[in-house]
Each structure stands twice: as structure tokens, then as C-alpha cells.
Design an enzyme around this catalytic site. Sequence first.
Site, short mmCIF file in Angstrom:
data_model
loop_
_atom_site.label_atom_id
_atom_site.label_comp_id
_atom_site.label_asym_id
_atom_site.label_seq_id
_atom_site.Cartn_x
_atom_site.Cartn_y
_atom_site.Cartn_z
N HIS A 106 0.84 -1.19 0.00
CA HIS A 106 0.00 0.00 0.00
C HIS A 106 0.88 1.24 0.00
O HIS A 106 1.98 1.26 0.57
CB HIS A 106 -0.92 0.00 1.22
CG HIS A 106 -1.97 1.05 1.18
ND1 HIS A 106 -1.72 2.37 1.55
CD2 HIS A 106 -3.27 1.00 0.82
CE1 HIS A 106 -2.81 3.07 1.40
NE2 HIS A 106 -3.77 2.28 0.96
N GLU A 178 -4.37 1.65 -7.02
CA GLU A 178 -4.80 2.73 -6.14
C GLU A 178 -3.93 3.96 -6.38
O GLU A 178 -2.90 4.14 -5.72
CB GLU A 178 -4.68 2.30 -4.68
CG GLU A 178 -5.58 1.14 -4.29
CD GLU A 178 -5.62 0.96 -2.80
OE1 GLU A 178 -6.70 1.09 -2.21
OE2 GLU A 178 -4.55 0.69 -2.20
#
Length: 266
Positions: A106, A178
Amino acid sequence: MTDAADVGGGPLWVGTSWKMNKGMSEARQYVRGLSDHVRRVGLSGVQPFVIPSFTAIAATRDELGPDSPVLVGAQNAHWEDGGAWTGEVSVAQVKDAGAQLVEIGHSERREHFGETVATTRLKVAAALRHGLVPLLCIGESAEVKRAGDSSRVILEQAAGALDGLTAAQTGRVLVAYEPIWAIGENGRPATVDELRQPFADLGREYGSATRGLLYGGSVNLENAADLLGIDHVTGLFVGRAAWQLPGYLRLLEIAAAHPKAAAVTR
């Protein structure tokens, strides 16, 4: 317990990471309501997953029960099975706590904790070694986007993390695109037009090679259906819009009603 390695068949993946929120009691309350909803309504064509903090993984798995279709994940894990890694948690340990999926790479991990392409590759391999589903997160900064270099950067992130895997191993990996400029409290929701090219490029390289291509970044109830309609998108990785149970349940309903989910059940 659902075997993470056997879940598949082309469902729309819809999941949420709670980040550093929710203790054990909150986690139990959330998934208790989720379980009730799944039993009453069903989730044809949709694969749900939740990713609590480390401290709530076991409570979440326990509350869901051994036969729940909802997968439980961990937000990170170390690539070594054990050793002198103070403060770290291994893939073997999160699996022992009940995790079936591991979030890897992430942007917050990359920015604040030194995650690199090299460490994502080690972590993907470790997750696969222990039979868990790697959820590889990739994404570019606003500066990269402005320079018109988005596709090159995200493809390099994906290629680096998946380097050395067999086709069978790559086929067990989920990839979540993302864009950094679209996530978080200050993120700007991406438009469908902005996402078409990145997903065209990801789809060309990994659409049939991986388990699925998810989108995450300011997903909400208003844009979820449109995001799912983008070519090569096979799921959503949701933040704040799914932190409260009603929001997550509504997102699951939106996904279940989508033509892509209906195509799975035909």
C-alpha cells in the site's frame, strides 16, 4: 474455513481495509452484521473481504465462523517466517490468526515504512508460500500522473513484485490499482476517463494472468457502479465508504447487481 486458494471463478471482489481503526469488539459487531446480511441476502457473483488491524484478525475470523464466504486479510506481513524482526508479524503468524489474504505494498507502507518493489516481491512470494492470497497494491503519485508516466510506473511496480513467479503463482495474485492522488482523506476521486488507460494497460499485461484487477481510491456509493463498469476492473478495494457496515453492505449490493456479477452466475 474457506480455502483462499480455491476461491475464484470470476467473482467481483469487494473489500475494505479498516487501517488503524476498530478494536476487537467493534470488529466483532461489524462482521456479525455482515454475516447476518450474507445469510439473508446472499452474495451471488461477489467475493467479499475485510482487512482488520492485526489485533482484530482472530476476533474477526472467529466471529465469521469456519464456513463464512467472507475472506479475512492482514494489512501487512513480513517475508521471513520468523526471527529477530522486532515489531514485525510474519505471514505464518497472520495465517495462524485466521488471515486468508495479505495486503502488500500500500502507498502508505511505501511512503512511511520504506516499502520497495524488492520487499513487495519478497512478501508476495511469502504469501504464496503459505497459501494466502496476495493483494498487491500499486499506484502513482500526482507528479507522475502530471508527467504522463502513470502506466509505466504502475506496470513497473507490478512487474517487479511478480518477478520470478510461475504462471500458476501469478494466477493467485490480486492486483489493486490505487492512484496515490485519489486515495485518503484528501484524495480526489478519479474519473472513469482517467482510469480507462491504466486499466487497459494493466488488463493487457495482467488481466488474464492474475486473479483479478481491483480499483481503490475514493470509492463511494455514487461512483461504485461506474468504476466496476471499466474494462478489466474486477473488483473494488474500498476505504472510508465501507468503514461503517451500512456503507459496505450497500457496496456489496451494488456489485451484486452489476452485469459483471450476473455474468459469473450464468
